[in-house]
Motif scaffolding. Structure first.
Motif, short mmCIF file in Angstrom:
data_model
loop_
_atom_site.label_atom_id
_atom_site.label_comp_id
_atom_site.label_asym_id
_atom_site.label_seq_id
_atom_site.Cartn_x
_atom_site.Cartn_y
_atom_site.Cartn_z
N ALA A 26 -14.99 -5.08 -0.24
CA ALA A 26 -15.94 -4.01 0.25
C ALA A 26 -16.36 -4.70 1.74
N LEU A 29 -14.77 -6.29 7.93
CA LEU A 29 -14.89 -5.53 9.39
C LEU A 29 -15.68 -4.28 9.53
N ILE A 104 -4.08 0.82 7.22
CA ILE A 104 -5.14 0.00 7.38
C ILE A 104 -4.66 -1.43 7.87
N PHE A 229 -14.32 3.72 3.82
CA PHE A 229 -13.75 2.61 4.39
C PHE A 229 -14.35 1.30 4.07
N LEU A 231 -16.56 0.91 1.68
CA LEU A 231 -16.50 0.58 0.18
C LEU A 231 -15.04 0.23 -0.34
N THR A 237 -7.37 0.28 -3.81
CA THR A 237 -7.50 -1.03 -3.60
C THR A 237 -8.52 -1.30 -5.10
N SER A 323 -11.37 -8.86 2.81
CA SER A 323 -10.98 -7.82 2.53
C SER A 323 -9.27 -7.65 2.87
N SER A 326 -7.35 -7.82 -0.44
CA SER A 326 -7.27 -6.74 -1.31
C SER A 326 -6.49 -5.70 -1.01
N VAL A 327 -6.15 -5.43 0.36
CA VAL A 327 -5.18 -4.29 0.99
C VAL A 327 -3.76 -4.71 0.37
N1 PHE Z 1 -13.99 -2.54 3.11
C1 PHE Z 1 -13.05 -3.25 4.13
C2 PHE Z 1 -14.07 -3.41 5.34
O1 PHE Z 1 -15.13 -2.98 5.21
C3 PHE Z 1 -11.89 -2.50 4.60
C4 PHE Z 1 -11.08 -1.93 3.33
C5 PHE Z 1 -10.90 -0.57 3.18
C6 PHE Z 1 -10.56 -2.92 2.41
C7 PHE Z 1 -9.89 -0.08 2.74
C8 PHE Z 1 -9.71 -2.35 1.36
C9 PHE Z 1 -9.41 -0.94 1.52
O2 PHE Z 1 -14.08 -3.90 6.09
#
Ligand code: PHE
Length: 460
Positions: A26, A29, A104, A229, A231, A237, A323, A326-327
């Motif tokens: 979460a 960036l 993303i 975005f 969270l 994810t 992050s 996780s993606v």
């Molecule tokens: N939450 C991450 C961030 O704030 C970006 C992200 C978005 C990660 C969607 C995973 C899924 O930078």
């Protein structure tokens, strides 16, 4: 009632590990680069208020819903819907998430690459004595130069793939447990530095004092997109991470702690950035370049700036890395479970195919600027479509699924760990995901796109 479990699966080993990994996803960036610039462009305090409202009312419940889907099925997002709703179209929600992961990661690794360049510049004292115009030109020259940002982007992708390659326990959990406490420490140091600058109060007022005349349909949609975005919700994810969470963890608490930590870090990032921005007379609406142009200027002008610049870009890199893993894990879990590729092959395939879109995204900043529509290049389009369209639509489908289609006994069993927890909030939660969240998401979404213009939306 529970689905059959699979004891062979790699998983998180402790509560701290679950929180570090999920908060690591979460916090990124999105909090430190995107939140301040989007809040800056959308009026500051009023944006923050709506943003927090969305986190509480929609974000945390969507997060819990993802954890529930993931843990009950112990599957990747496509497999999870296939298990819970066989012979239906629900698994397309999983595919929507996988496409969002590509979108993303493409622009996210572009920005992560910029972060590495700026870490390098900070290290070599590259901001010293530069004025705003020079820093601006340098950022623009670098961003549009093609090869150099591409190189950094791919280095970043390799780091990401390395951790994912190692798996959940020995990769993701191990690294996030080290990196997240470090990140917290750094951001606290920076916020303290920023609020003790002369003239800091103006920045704090901008961040915390709501000016309701600034609220438009666009501002509200931006706040919704940003909350999703930030969270990491709406694309699976947290379904994926949920699938690695042990049966003893309290999912309600986990969702609340992660949402609270994410919000706290976004606010701290605002506290670190806006006072400094105002103290040095910079426009808060400086856009995506805010942390790359204005902060180096600020660092150069403040006492101890070399040190603060260095730790800031270390912070940004760490936040980005916990992050991106996780993606990437979403795609890897899908490839290894549904297409039965080994983890290592899946990681290489996922990372290299994502990198291809990433190349196009980075190149669209300069040499391939034809890749775009109107005045939006591919980077802007991927950011806009993923955050403001794909995540809200994904989130809508997820709450509708859990609220209306997931068998109630299974849902309550998962919420209460088979009756071991009281889960007193379960009816409130159910009410939110059945009615409040779907209606709110649909309304904000359609309004932001300009479907009805009650208070002047549609200017995305
Ligand atoms: N939450 C991450 C961030 O704030 C970006 C992200 C978005 C990660 C969607 C995973 C899924 O930078």
């Amino acid at each position: 009632m529970a689905l059959q479990t699979n004891n062979q699966r790699d998983s998180f080993t402790s509560k701290a590990g679950v929180i570090a990994a999920a908060a690591g996803s979460a916090i990124g960036l999105g909090n430190i680069w995107r939140f301040p610039y989007v809040a800056g462009e959308n009026g500051g305090g009023a944006f923050l208020l709506i943003y927090i409202g969305f986190i509480v009312l929609i974000g945390a419940p969507v997060m819990l819903s993802e954890f529930l889907i993931g843990r009950s099925t112990q599957s990747n997002p496509v497999g999870a819907f296939k298990r819970l709703a066989p012979r239906s179209y629900w698994h397309l929600t999983g595919f929507l998430g996988i496409s969002a992961a590509f979108f993303i990661l493409a622009f996210y690794t572009t920005v992560s690459g910029w972060t590495l360049e700026y870490l390098f510049l900070a290290f070599s004292d590259g901001f010293a004595g530069k004025d705003a115009a020079t820093l601006n030109t340098n950022f623009e020259l670098f961003r549009t130069s093609g090869l150099r940002p591409l190189l950094w982007q791919n280095i970043f992708m390799v780091f990401t793939a390395f951790i994912v390659f190692k798996g959940i326990k020995n990769g993701i959990e191990k690294y996030t447990k080290i990196l997240m406490p470090l990140l917290l420490l750094i951001i606290i140091i920076l916020s303290v530095r920023s609020v003790t600058l002369p003239g800091a109060s103006e920045g704090l007022l901008f961040l915390f004092k709501p000016d309701f005349s600034k609220i438009t349909g666009k501002v509200v949609l931006e706040a919704l997109g940003q909350s999703f975005f930030s969270l990491s919700i709406g694309m699976g994810t947290l379904i994926t991470y949920g699938s690695y969470i042990g049966k003893k963890e309290n999912l309600g608490h986990t969702a609340l702690s992660v949402s609270a930590a994410d919000t706290a870090i976004a606010i701290l990032a605002g506290v670190a950035i806006f006072p400094a921005v105002f103290a040095f007379g910079i426009a808060p609406e400086s856009g995506a370049g805010l942390v790359f142009i204005t902060l180096p200027l600020i660092f150069d002008q403040m006492a101890g700036g070399y040190f603060f610049a260095l730790i800031f870009f270390v912070l940004l890199s760490i936040a980005a890395l916990t992050s991106t893993i996780s993606v990437l894990e979403v795609v890897v879990a899908y490839l290894s479970e549904e297409l039965k590729l080994g983890r290592k092959k899946a990681t290489i395939l996922a990372a290299s195919s994502v990198a291809l879109l990433g190349v196009a995204c980075t190149m669209s900043q300069g040499p391939w600027s034809v890749l775009g529509i109107g005045d939006r290049d591919l980077f802007d389009l991927l950011e806009l479509v993923s955050a403001n369209v794909m995540l809200p639509v994904g989130g809508l489908l997820i709450v509708l699924f859990v609220g209306w289609f997931m068998p109630k006994p299974l849902l309550f069993a998962e919420l209460s760990n088979e009756g071991k927890l009281r889960a007193r909030f379960k009816y409130t939660y159910l009410f939110i995901i059945r009615f409040i969240a779907p209606v709110a998401i649909a309304f904000v979404f359609l309004h932001g796109l300009g479907f009805f213009s009650l208070f002047g939306g549609g200017d995305l």
